[in-house]
Design a protein around this motif. Structure first.
Motif, PDB file in Angstrom:
ATOM      1  N   LEU A  28      80.067  79.452 127.322  1.00 25.59           N
ATOM      2  CA  LEU A  28      79.235  80.287 126.446  1.00 25.59           C
ATOM      3  C   LEU A  28      80.100  81.234 125.612  1.00 25.59           C
ATOM      4  O   LEU A  28      79.895  81.374 124.407  1.00 25.59           O
ATOM      5  CB  LEU A  28      78.214  81.079 127.269  1.00 25.59           C
ATOM      6  CG  LEU A  28      77.239  81.952 126.482  1.00 25.59           C
ATOM      7  CD1 LEU A  28      76.377  81.112 125.551  1.00 25.59           C
ATOM      8  CD2 LEU A  28      76.361  82.747 127.444  1.00 25.59           C
TER       9      LEU A  28
ATOM     10  N   HIS B 192      80.296  79.970 121.769  1.00 23.94           N
ATOM     11  CA  HIS B 192      79.325  80.713 120.973  1.00 23.94           C
ATOM     12  C   HIS B 192      79.716  82.166 120.725  1.00 23.94           C
ATOM     13  O   HIS B 192      79.503  82.679 119.629  1.00 23.94           O
ATOM     14  CB  HIS B 192      77.938  80.642 121.627  1.00 23.94           C
ATOM     15  CG  HIS B 192      77.439  79.246 121.752  1.00 23.94           C
ATOM     16  ND1 HIS B 192      76.887  78.571 120.692  1.00 23.94           N
ATOM     17  CD2 HIS B 192      77.452  78.378 122.795  1.00 23.94           C
ATOM     18  CE1 HIS B 192      76.570  77.343 121.082  1.00 23.94           C
ATOM     19  NE2 HIS B 192      76.908  77.199 122.343  1.00 23.94           N
ATOM     20  N   GLY B 193      80.253  82.832 121.709  1.00 20.98           N
ATOM     21  CA  GLY B 193      80.546  84.252 121.585  1.00 20.98           C
ATOM     22  C   GLY B 193      81.669  84.578 120.626  1.00 20.98           C
ATOM     23  O   GLY B 193      81.523  85.436 119.750  1.00 20.98           O
TER      24      GLY B 193
ATOM     25  N   ASN C  47      76.419  86.897 124.538  1.00 26.69           N
ATOM     26  CA  ASN C  47      77.377  85.795 124.436  1.00 26.69           C
ATOM     27  C   ASN C  47      78.795  86.164 124.846  1.00 26.69           C
ATOM     28  O   ASN C  47      79.623  85.276 125.037  1.00 26.69           O
ATOM     29  CB  ASN C  47      77.399  85.261 123.003  1.00 26.69           C
ATOM     30  CG  ASN C  47      76.184  84.445 122.685  1.00 26.69           C
ATOM     31  OD1 ASN C  47      75.921  83.446 123.319  1.00 26.69           O
ATOM     32  ND2 ASN C  47      75.414  84.894 121.710  1.00 26.69           N
TER      33      ASN C  47
END
Length: 143
Positions: A33, A37-38, A71
């Motif tokens: 994650l 995404h972060g 995120n």
């Protein structure tokens, strides 16, 4: 042979193996994650920082801070197993919003990502972080 069959068909969720599996699951899921995404939201690893969608029309600063935290910040808590169930809630807020609001009418190949993250973090919400976590040591000290 009998021992092997007992091992592979064992449904007992006690013992060291389940706790090791939860540790690996927490770490792998949360690192994915963060990296997938972060970091993109901070502009790391991409040409331009990813714009955070705001499907609920929240104040822009709050929406951005909340999504970035979900995120980047809260997955670290999940990795450590620190306040795990509480840390999972904002992550679920973002992933479930992504699935049910942002991507509901999209193709399956697009909405499967928030769906899978949601399922995985719901699993952690229900079962907890396991024995190899800060939460476990806190509970042990309190008892």
């Amino acid at each position: 042979m009998k021992k092997f069959i007992q091992t592979i068909t064992n449904t007992n969720l006690e013992g060291k193996l389940i706790h090791i599996a939860l540790l690996i699951f927490r770490i792998a899921l949360s690192l994915e994650l963060i990296f997938a995404h972060g970091l993109k939201k901070l502009g790391i690893g991409v040409v331009e920082a990813e714009k955070v969608p705001n499907p609920l029309n929240l104040p822009e600063a709050f929406n951005s801070l909340f999504a970035d935290s979900a995120n980047l910040f809260f997955p670290v808590f999940v990795i450590l197993g620190f306040l795990t169930r509480a840390a999972v809630l904002p992550i679920l807020a973002v992933t479930l919003t992504g699935y049910f609001v942002l991507h509901w009418n999209d193709a399956l190949l697009i909405k499967d990502t928030p769906f899978m993250y949601s399922l995985c973090y719901l699993f952690l919400l229900f079962v907890g972080p396991g024995k190899y976590s800060i939460d476990h040591y806190i509970i042990k000290k309190l008892q």
